[in-house]
Design a protein around this motif. Structure first.
Motif, short mmCIF file in Angstrom:
data_model
loop_
_atom_site.label_atom_id
_atom_site.label_comp_id
_atom_site.label_asym_id
_atom_site.label_seq_id
_atom_site.Cartn_x
_atom_site.Cartn_y
_atom_site.Cartn_z
N ALA A 1 21.37 23.01 -15.10
CA ALA A 1 20.31 22.94 -14.09
C ALA A 1 18.92 23.09 -14.67
O ALA A 1 17.91 22.78 -14.02
N GLY A 2 18.82 23.56 -15.92
CA GLY A 2 17.51 23.72 -16.55
C GLY A 2 17.13 22.60 -17.50
O GLY A 2 16.09 22.67 -18.16
N PHE A 3 17.95 21.53 -17.54
CA PHE A 3 17.70 20.45 -18.50
C PHE A 3 16.36 19.75 -18.22
O PHE A 3 15.75 19.20 -19.14
N TRP A 4 15.89 19.79 -16.98
CA TRP A 4 14.62 19.15 -16.63
C TRP A 4 13.45 19.76 -17.40
O TRP A 4 12.40 19.14 -17.54
N LYS A 5 13.67 20.96 -17.94
CA LYS A 5 12.60 21.63 -18.69
C LYS A 5 12.94 21.78 -20.17
O LYS A 5 12.07 21.66 -21.03
N THR A 6 14.22 22.02 -20.46
CA THR A 6 14.61 22.28 -21.85
C THR A 6 15.16 21.04 -22.56
O THR A 6 15.24 21.01 -23.79
N GLY A 7 15.54 20.02 -21.79
CA GLY A 7 16.13 18.82 -22.37
C GLY A 7 15.09 17.81 -22.79
O GLY A 7 13.89 18.08 -22.84
N ALA A 8 15.57 16.61 -23.11
CA ALA A 8 14.66 15.56 -23.60
C ALA A 8 15.23 14.19 -23.28
O ALA A 8 16.43 14.03 -23.03
N GLY A 9 14.34 13.20 -23.31
CA GLY A 9 14.76 11.82 -23.19
C GLY A 9 14.73 11.30 -21.77
O GLY A 9 13.90 11.69 -20.95
N VAL A 10 15.69 10.41 -21.46
CA VAL A 10 15.65 9.51 -20.31
C VAL A 10 14.32 8.77 -20.35
O VAL A 10 13.50 8.83 -19.43
N ASN A 11 14.13 8.11 -21.48
CA ASN A 11 12.87 7.44 -21.77
C ASN A 11 12.81 6.05 -21.14
O ASN A 11 13.83 5.42 -20.90
N SER A 12 11.60 5.59 -20.91
CA SER A 12 11.38 4.24 -20.40
C SER A 12 10.50 3.51 -21.40
O SER A 12 9.29 3.72 -21.44
N TRP A 13 11.12 2.67 -22.25
CA TRP A 13 10.38 2.03 -23.33
C TRP A 13 10.48 0.51 -23.31
O TRP A 13 10.01 -0.17 -24.22
N GLY A 14 11.07 -0.05 -22.25
CA GLY A 14 11.23 -1.50 -22.21
C GLY A 14 10.13 -2.24 -21.49
O GLY A 14 10.05 -3.47 -21.56
N GLY A 15 9.26 -1.51 -20.77
CA GLY A 15 8.23 -2.17 -19.96
C GLY A 15 8.59 -2.13 -18.49
O GLY A 15 9.66 -1.64 -18.09
N LEU A 16 7.70 -2.65 -17.65
CA LEU A 16 7.87 -2.60 -16.20
C LEU A 16 7.59 -3.97 -15.60
O LEU A 16 6.91 -4.80 -16.20
N ALA A 17 8.10 -4.18 -14.38
CA ALA A 17 7.83 -5.40 -13.62
C ALA A 17 7.27 -5.01 -12.26
O ALA A 17 7.62 -3.95 -11.72
N VAL A 18 6.44 -5.88 -11.70
CA VAL A 18 5.76 -5.58 -10.44
C VAL A 18 5.94 -6.73 -9.45
O VAL A 18 5.72 -7.90 -9.79
N ASP A 19 6.35 -6.40 -8.23
CA ASP A 19 6.33 -7.32 -7.10
C ASP A 19 5.02 -7.05 -6.36
O ASP A 19 4.92 -6.13 -5.55
N GLU A 20 4.00 -7.85 -6.67
CA GLU A 20 2.67 -7.61 -6.11
C GLU A 20 2.66 -7.72 -4.60
O GLU A 20 1.98 -6.94 -3.91
N GLU A 21 3.38 -8.69 -4.06
CA GLU A 21 3.36 -8.94 -2.62
C GLU A 21 3.88 -7.73 -1.84
O GLU A 21 3.31 -7.33 -0.82
N ARG A 22 4.95 -7.14 -2.34
CA ARG A 22 5.58 -6.03 -1.62
C ARG A 22 5.14 -4.66 -2.12
O ARG A 22 5.44 -3.65 -1.51
N GLY A 23 4.50 -4.63 -3.26
CA GLY A 23 4.02 -3.36 -3.79
C GLY A 23 5.10 -2.52 -4.44
O GLY A 23 5.03 -1.29 -4.44
N PHE A 24 6.13 -3.19 -5.01
CA PHE A 24 7.23 -2.48 -5.65
C PHE A 24 7.10 -2.57 -7.17
O PHE A 24 6.68 -3.60 -7.71
#
Length: 704
Positions: free
Chosen positions: A241-264
């Motif tokens: 339960a403490g991994f949110w502070k003591t753990g690491a990773g779950v990284n996002s390194w591939g980039g992002l995409a945007v649906d401009e019309e819907r704002g997603f």
């Protein structure tokens, strides 16, 4: 009667002349629209399709492509993975030292150069893209350098003074630890939505996140914690339960995409750390290995899908999602595609997350390591057809030479090979650490509904070691070596510190660095090595003493500790000559028909010329970079170990043009038009995971 016929003839002539006039003007405007075409976001557009409507270069004339110009940045210190931007006739690229440069896109002459360093700072590492934002007369380029986010005026190359601290924001401020301990960087390209710049974080020492910053002020507007904190959705999927502070990773390194019309906004994530063993931490581990859809304005989660539960295999979702429009049962569906390292194409309705691929949850083996709770099932994609091998079988083994075949059979006989077999003290043999798909992702033909993906098909051998186990009664391990193994350094540099593949040896460091220099590299990172800010105090001193071979080898008996497992390194399954120990192809270019879900064509990508000369069919090579597809019927891709750029016929997979680069082109090319001439440009700087010599070239091609 003759008068009626004459009137009809006049009307027909008037109609035909009007049609000629109309379509003539239509063709004129169409031609004008193709006179100047930009590549203004990473991936070509906010949807990450990597598609261009340009057809000036096409299947009939691509064989005539020649070098239009070559720009040399003067920085040969590392690898450039950036997808260049071209806006209004100016190309924007970065260097290994993370300088941002504006180059005339017609002749390759430098216009301005922005150096992000202040007060003796030195930067390196990876940058995969620069985002472009404009509103009225304001135009900004936004990119990351180490743990900073910069905003630079597009035309002048000057930092935007109102943005953060005189043009930059520290990504480590205001998080769960003091900023000196966070170690957050952001190699993936940022994206923009309205007045927000949104980017994913990467850390090997702390929990990661995806954040939105105000493009005017640099203030953080919202944050999505990829390891949920107490009270947030998904927190209960962690046994620790403490991994949110003591753990690491779950990284996002591939980039992002945007649906401009819907704002997603859509992004993908990697696994938690450590890669192969996280004891006493039962559960799915959200949002690891997931595609996530957020409300771009608020950062609120809309939906998610986890492609690998409790990942113990380093099977991150490697690339940015791709937004497409699909037809199913006669209806248009706004969809999003997520490619995987396991060679799968996941397709969703991007509005509500409905799965459009055919996926079955199947049982998988449990872990045999004490304290590890591998998840009991994993998703198995039945449709679309996979674009790379997924399970190593005896039939997959190399027969290149008798010696290579004997070696491969010997390793195979000593290994477990199957679907999601957890790591153990026995070898496990599987595909996917470098893909399937990698960070270059795919390119989507908007006209034909076909997805093009370059893939790797190399197997890996992973074996675990209890670093606290006693092999014999008098064996001892130094405290510094224990830190080295515990922190996973052996994963990149080997248990013996001799290096793995293209990753460097750590032997004889005492001849290159002193204690202060080495501590700085460990805690701050350098070039492609990330920061390990969590190693501090006594542990940092012990590690540097061990690496510099100046520690007091009194040691402690391993038997004094509870079991703690670490891998003996990321070991490719290679034969004694250094070639993959599985049968080729080892790298492929694939066309996936998204209407049928079938592979339309698959061909080798890259060549080991020395093997071809020996009479072997073209094998393909390991590859890093991405492809683009054009209305001219072409797929352009570099990425290969043989340091070539190629153009494929998008209908058949035939190579229509190829050119040797001065250095490896381990990036995604871009295409654009200025004054009616189309160009294709690729950074060619070598280095990176495929190694080789490094350079400083950015090369543009056009028709004579």
């Amino acid at each position: 009667m003759n008068n009626v016929k004459g009137l009809r003839l006049v009307l027909l002539l008037l109609f035909l002349s009007g049609a000629v006039y109309f379509f003539g003007w239509f063709s004129f405007f169409e031609l004008q629209n193709k006179q100047n075409v930009d590549w203004e976001q990473p991936g070509g557009n906010l949807r990450q399709t990597k598609y261009s409507p340009l057809d000036i270069i096409n299947k009939e004339n691509v064989e005539n492509l020649k070098v239009a110009w070559t720009y040399h940045s003067g920085d040969k210190s590392g690898n450039v993975q950036l997808n260049p931007l071209i806006i209004s006739g100016i190309m924007y690229v970065t260097t290994p030292g993370q300088e941002l440069i504006a180059v005339n896109a017609v002749n390759g002459e430098e216009i301005w150069r922005f150096n992000p360093s202040r007060a003796g700072e030195e930067f390196g590492g990876i940058n995969r893209g620069v985002a472009y934002w404009r509103s009225g007369q304001e135009e900004r380029l936004i990119y990351t350098v180490g743990h900073f986010l910069y905003a630079v005026d597009r035309l002048t190359g000057l930092p935007v003074a109102s943005f953060g601290d005189s043009g930059r924001v520290d990504l480590n401020e205001g998080l769960v630890k003091p900023k000196e301990e966070m170690g957050i960087i952001s190699p993936g390209a940022p994206t923009v939505f309205k007045d927000l710049v949104i980017l994913g974080g990467v850390s090997w020492s702390s929990p990661s996140n995806v954040s939105a910053f105000n493009v005017h002020t640099g203030e953080r507007e919202w944050i999505f914690n990829t390891i949920p904190q107490p009270g947030e959705f998904g927190h209960d999927t962690w046994g620790d339960a403490g991994f949110w502070k003591t753990g690491a990773g779950v990284n996002s390194w591939g980039g992002l995409a945007v649906d401009e019309e819907r704002g997603f906004v859509y992004f993908s994530t990697g696994q938690p750390k450590n890669d192969f063993y996280r004891p006493d931490n039962e559960g799915k581990h959200l949002f690891g290995n997931s595609i996530v859809a957020l409300n771009g304005k608020s950062g609120e989660r809309l939906w998610h899908y986890q492609a690998v539960h409790h990942d113990l295999w380093d099977l991150d979702l490697p690339a940015a999602p791709i937004l497409v429009e699909l037809t199913k049962d006669g209806k248009k569906i706004p969809a999003v595609i997520q490619l995987t390292k396991t060679g799968n194409t996941l397709i969703f309705n991007r509005l509500d997350g409905e799965m459009l691929s055919e996926v079955e949850e199947v049982p998988v083996p449990p872990s045999v390591l004490p304290g590890e709770f591998a998840y009991p099932s994993q998703p198995l994609v039945r449709w679309p057809e996979p674009f790379s091998k997924q399970i190593v079988t005896q039939e997959d083994l190399t027969s290149r030479t008798a010696e290579a075949e004997a070696f491969a059979k010997s390793v195979f006989s000593e290994s477990d090979a199957g679907w999601f077999i957890p790591p153990s003290e026995k070898n496990i043999l599987y595909y996917g650490i470098h893909g399937g798909a990698e960070w270059g992702g795919g390119s989507y033909d908007e006209e034909e509904n076909v997805l093009f993906v370059n893939a790797n098909e190399l197997a890996w051998v992973i074996k675990m070691r209890d670093i606290n186990a006693e092999k014999r009664e008098d064996e001892q391990i130094s405290s510094g070596e224990k830190v080295y193994l515990k922190m996973g350094c052996a994963g990149c540099h080997g248990a013996d510190r001799e290096g793995l593949g293209e990753l460097p040896s750590l032997l004889n460091l005492h001849s290159k660095f002193d204690t202060i220099e080495l501590k700085k590299i460990i805690t701050e990172g350098k070039n492609s090595m990330p920061s390990f800010a969590q190693i501090e105090g006594k542990a940092l001193t012990e590690l540097t003493d061990f690496l510099l071979e100046q520690e007091n080898l009194t040691g402690e008996k391993k038997a004094n500790y509870k079991p703690l497992y670490r891998s003996l390194g990321f070991n490719k399954f290679l034969d004694p000559d250094g070639y993959p120990a599985t049968a080729p192809p080892w790298g492929t270019m694939n066309a996936i028909d998204l209407t049928t879900g079938k592979i339309k064509w698959k061909v080798p990508l890259g060549e080991h010329e020395e093997l071809t000369e020996q009479g072997h069919p073209i094998t393909g090579t390991e590859n890093f970079g991405g492809s683009i597809v054009t209305a001219g019927g072409l797929v352009f891709v570099a990425a290969t170990r043989d340091e070539k750029i190629r153009a494929f016929d998008k209908e058949t997979g035939e190579v229509l043009w190829e050119e040797k680069l001065p250095f490896g082109g381990y990036a995604t090319p871009s295409t654009y038009a200025v004054d009616g001439e189309q160009y294709v440009v690729i950074p060619a700087t070598g280095g990176g995971k495929l190694g080789g010599h490094t350079g400083d070239a950015y090369i543009a091609y056009k028709l004579p």
